[in-house]
Motif scaffolding. Structure first.
Motif, PDB file in Angstrom:
ATOM      1  N   GLU A 121       0.829  -1.203   0.000  1.00 38.69           N
ATOM      2  CA  GLU A 121       0.000   0.000   0.000  1.00 38.69           C
ATOM      3  C   GLU A 121       0.864   1.254   0.000  1.00 38.69           C
ATOM      4  O   GLU A 121       0.414   2.319   0.405  1.00 38.69           O
ATOM      5  CB  GLU A 121      -0.918   0.005   1.233  1.00 38.69           C
ATOM      6  CG  GLU A 121      -1.889  -1.170   1.308  1.00 38.69           C
ATOM      7  CD  GLU A 121      -2.924  -1.165   0.206  1.00 38.69           C
ATOM      8  OE1 GLU A 121      -3.165  -0.083  -0.372  1.00 38.69           O
ATOM      9  OE2 GLU A 121      -3.488  -2.236  -0.105  1.00 38.69           O
ATOM     10  N   GLN A 126       3.722   8.967   0.391  1.00 34.78           N
ATOM     11  CA  GLN A 126       4.233   8.442   1.645  1.00 34.78           C
ATOM     12  C   GLN A 126       5.751   8.531   1.694  1.00 34.78           C
ATOM     13  O   GLN A 126       6.328   8.754   2.757  1.00 34.78           O
ATOM     14  CB  GLN A 126       3.784   6.991   1.816  1.00 34.78           C
ATOM     15  CG  GLN A 126       2.302   6.836   2.081  1.00 34.78           C
ATOM     16  CD  GLN A 126       1.866   5.385   2.049  1.00 34.78           C
ATOM     17  OE1 GLN A 126       1.164   4.962   1.152  1.00 34.78           O
ATOM     18  NE2 GLN A 126       2.265   4.607   3.031  1.00 34.78           N
ATOM     19  N   ARG A 212      -6.687   9.809   7.098  1.00 32.37           N
ATOM     20  CA  ARG A 212      -6.228   8.556   6.500  1.00 32.37           C
ATOM     21  C   ARG A 212      -4.785   8.678   6.014  1.00 32.37           C
ATOM     22  O   ARG A 212      -3.960   7.805   6.223  1.00 32.37           O
ATOM     23  CB  ARG A 212      -7.158   8.199   5.334  1.00 32.37           C
ATOM     24  CG  ARG A 212      -6.752   6.969   4.549  1.00 32.37           C
ATOM     25  CD  ARG A 212      -7.029   5.694   5.296  1.00 32.37           C
ATOM     26  NE  ARG A 212      -6.813   4.536   4.472  1.00 32.37           N
ATOM     27  CZ  ARG A 212      -6.754   3.293   4.924  1.00 32.37           C
ATOM     28  NH1 ARG A 212      -6.923   3.067   6.209  1.00 32.37           N
ATOM     29  NH2 ARG A 212      -6.553   2.282   4.109  1.00 32.37           N
ATOM     30  N   ALA A 215      -2.375   8.715   8.894  1.00 32.46           N
ATOM     31  CA  ALA A 215      -2.147   7.358   9.382  1.00 32.46           C
ATOM     32  C   ALA A 215      -1.230   6.585   8.428  1.00 32.46           C
ATOM     33  O   ALA A 215      -0.362   5.831   8.861  1.00 32.46           O
ATOM     34  CB  ALA A 215      -3.478   6.628   9.549  1.00 32.46           C
ATOM     35  N   SER A 216      -1.410   6.782   7.127  1.00 29.03           N
ATOM     36  CA  SER A 216      -0.597   6.055   6.141  1.00 29.03           C
ATOM     37  C   SER A 216       0.878   6.424   6.255  1.00 29.03           C
ATOM     38  O   SER A 216       1.752   5.561   6.117  1.00 29.03           O
ATOM     39  CB  SER A 216      -1.077   6.353   4.720  1.00 29.03           C
ATOM     40  OG  SER A 216      -2.389   5.879   4.513  1.00 29.03           O
ATOM     41  N   ASP A 219       2.316   4.338   8.811  1.00 31.85           N
ATOM     42  CA  ASP A 219       2.014   2.913   8.686  1.00 31.85           C
ATOM     43  C   ASP A 219       0.900   2.459   9.628  1.00 31.85           C
ATOM     44  O   ASP A 219       0.945   1.371  10.207  1.00 31.85           O
ATOM     45  CB  ASP A 219       3.265   2.069   8.930  1.00 31.85           C
ATOM     46  CG  ASP A 219       4.344   2.329   7.891  1.00 31.85           C
ATOM     47  OD1 ASP A 219       3.988   2.522   6.713  1.00 31.85           O
ATOM     48  OD2 ASP A 219       5.538   2.352   8.249  1.00 31.85           O
ATOM     49  N   GLY A 220      -0.123   3.308   9.750  1.00 30.82           N
ATOM     50  CA  GLY A 220      -1.282   2.953  10.554  1.00 30.82           C
ATOM     51  C   GLY A 220      -1.142   3.218  12.037  1.00 30.82           C
ATOM     52  O   GLY A 220      -2.067   2.958  12.807  1.00 30.82           O
ATOM     53  N   HIS A 221       0.011   3.756  12.470  1.00 29.56           N
ATOM     54  CA  HIS A 221       0.233   4.009  13.899  1.00 29.56           C
ATOM     55  C   HIS A 221       0.808   5.407  14.111  1.00 29.56           C
ATOM     56  O   HIS A 221       1.960   5.556  14.525  1.00 29.56           O
ATOM     57  CB  HIS A 221       1.178   2.957  14.484  1.00 29.56           C
ATOM     58  CG  HIS A 221       0.684   1.552  14.337  1.00 29.56           C
ATOM     59  ND1 HIS A 221      -0.328   1.034  15.114  1.00 29.56           N
ATOM     60  CD2 HIS A 221       1.044   0.564  13.469  1.00 29.56           C
ATOM     61  CE1 HIS A 221      -0.563  -0.228  14.747  1.00 29.56           C
ATOM     62  NE2 HIS A 221       0.240  -0.529  13.747  1.00 29.56           N
ATOM     63  N   ASP A 263      -8.525   6.200  14.058  1.00 28.75           N
ATOM     64  CA  ASP A 263      -9.340   5.012  13.827  1.00 28.75           C
ATOM     65  C   ASP A 263      -9.462   4.784  12.336  1.00 28.75           C
ATOM     66  O   ASP A 263     -10.316   5.347  11.679  1.00 28.75           O
ATOM     67  CB  ASP A 263     -10.722   5.211  14.446  1.00 28.75           C
ATOM     68  CG  ASP A 263     -11.564   3.953  14.318  1.00 28.75           C
ATOM     69  OD1 ASP A 263     -11.130   3.015  13.616  1.00 28.75           O
ATOM     70  OD2 ASP A 263     -12.649   3.908  14.903  1.00 28.75           O
ATOM     71  N   GLU A 264      -8.578   3.922  11.797  1.00 30.75           N
ATOM     72  CA  GLU A 264      -8.570   3.697  10.359  1.00 30.75           C
ATOM     73  C   GLU A 264      -9.853   3.052   9.890  1.00 30.75           C
ATOM     74  O   GLU A 264     -10.339   3.310   8.810  1.00 30.75           O
ATOM     75  CB  GLU A 264      -7.388   2.800   9.984  1.00 30.75           C
ATOM     76  CG  GLU A 264      -6.080   3.530   9.969  1.00 30.75           C
ATOM     77  CD  GLU A 264      -5.042   2.749   9.208  1.00 30.75           C
ATOM     78  OE1 GLU A 264      -4.939   2.927   7.986  1.00 30.75           O
ATOM     79  OE2 GLU A 264      -4.363   1.947   9.840  1.00 30.75           O
ATOM     80  N   GLN A 268     -11.772   4.611   6.696  1.00 24.47           N
ATOM     81  CA  GLN A 268     -11.552   3.945   5.412  1.00 24.47           C
ATOM     82  C   GLN A 268     -12.695   4.078   4.426  1.00 24.47           C
ATOM     83  O   GLN A 268     -12.465   4.436   3.285  1.00 24.47           O
ATOM     84  CB  GLN A 268     -11.247   2.465   5.671  1.00 24.47           C
ATOM     85  CG  GLN A 268     -11.152   1.655   4.403  1.00 24.47           C
ATOM     86  CD  GLN A 268      -9.832   0.932   4.318  1.00 24.47           C
ATOM     87  OE1 GLN A 268      -9.196   0.679   5.304  1.00 24.47           O
ATOM     88  NE2 GLN A 268      -9.407   0.607   3.131  1.00 24.47           N
TER      89      GLN A 268
END
Length: 287
Positions: A121, A126, A212, A215-216, A219-221, A263-264, A268
């Motif tokens: 992804e 990024q 979003r 978060a990307s 890496d979601g964290h 909160d992904e 989303q």
């Protein structure tokens, strides 16, 4: 087409110097007008076309088209992962490209997933975030949709280095991008009800997209919730555009916001909806 895209981005760069109504959307009045244009175009052309595509094109054909474009995503994701020193992700994405392009007949068949190769992804927006490049202003581009200035590197890179870059044919360009748009739109038809039920579609999409992407980049964290930065009651503004993960202004802001990650799961659906329908685009100017 390329000249139009570059001109649009140049205008956005110049306008980005204006005083923002919030940290990430200094061009909100223009962005809202663009959103309305994209949405009208979607309702008139793209959504009906995507609906007919889903209802009348055989499922195996739809799956093959989706796999084909997914294989191109994997190709770019491989290089984006390498530039972020994500070796495992690069190996998985690169292996998928190798297997699916050869045994999968140009990517029409996805053998990689069945062989345990995870789909990447990563993208070049990024990559820039990884190296600390600020996000810049939020943009709603005509015939494309939501982006930040930093994220424009992805569609531009794909457009100039995509599979049609070496084919000098307007007919091929039109066919390729039209099919890409229809396929992308068909994947999110079920989200229309969610989007249309929002009191402010534009703000809903904007905030979900920004969170979003934040978060990307991590890496979601993410280390803290994204401070969207509305103007305070006393007239002072929060820090300017997101300067990236290590910039001092946001590091200071971290002490004033919740430390919980974004909160992904909640963001989303609308983020996916934002990326195509409202953006009736020759969008994703490219795989």
């Amino acid at each position: 087409m390329r000249r139009l895209l570059l001109t649009t981005l140049a205008v956005a760069l110049l306008a980005g110097c204006a005083t923002p109504r919030n940290n990430y959307d200094p061009l909100e009045p223009v962005n809202r007008e663009t959103y309305a244009f994209n949405r009208a175009l979607d309702r008139a052309i793209l959504k009906p076309t995507a609906t007919a595509y889903v209802e009348h094109v055989p499922q195996p054909v739809q799956k093959g088209v989706r796999n084909f474009f997914g294989n191109i995503d994997d190709f770019f994701s491989t290089f984006a992962a390498l530039l972020q020193f994500k070796g495992t992700a690069a190996v998985h994405s690169g292996s998928r490209v190798l297997v699916n392009t050869t045994a999968g007949i140009g990517g029409l068949i996805d053998w990689g997933t069945g062989l345990g190769m995870r789909k990447g992804e990563e993208d070049f927006g990024q990559v820039l975030g990884f190296y600390g490049v600020p996000s810049g202003p939020y943009l709603m581009l005509p015939l494309y949709g939501p982006l930040t200035l930093r994220d424009t590197v992805e569609p531009i890179g794909r457009y100039f280095m995509g599979p049609l870059d070496f084919i000098d044919s307007d007919a091929w360009d039109v066919g390729y991008y039209s099919l890409y748009l229809v396929d992308s739109r068909s994947k999110i038809l079920s989200l229309d009800t969610l989007l249309e039920g929002q009191p402010d579609e534009y703000a809903y999409i904007r905030d979900a997209y920004l969170q979003r992407r934040w978060a990307s980049i991590h890496d979601g964290h993410p280390p803290y919730a994204l401070p969207l930065g509305d103007v305070d009651d006393d007239g002072d503004e929060d820090n300017d555009f997101d300067p990236g993960p290590t910039d001092p202004p946001l590091a200071e802001a971290a002490s004033d916001v919740a430390a919980a990650p974004v909160d992904e799961a909640a963001s989303q659906p609308v983020t996916e909806a934002a990326s195509v329908p409202v953006a009736a685009t020759a969008s994703e100017v490219a795989p």
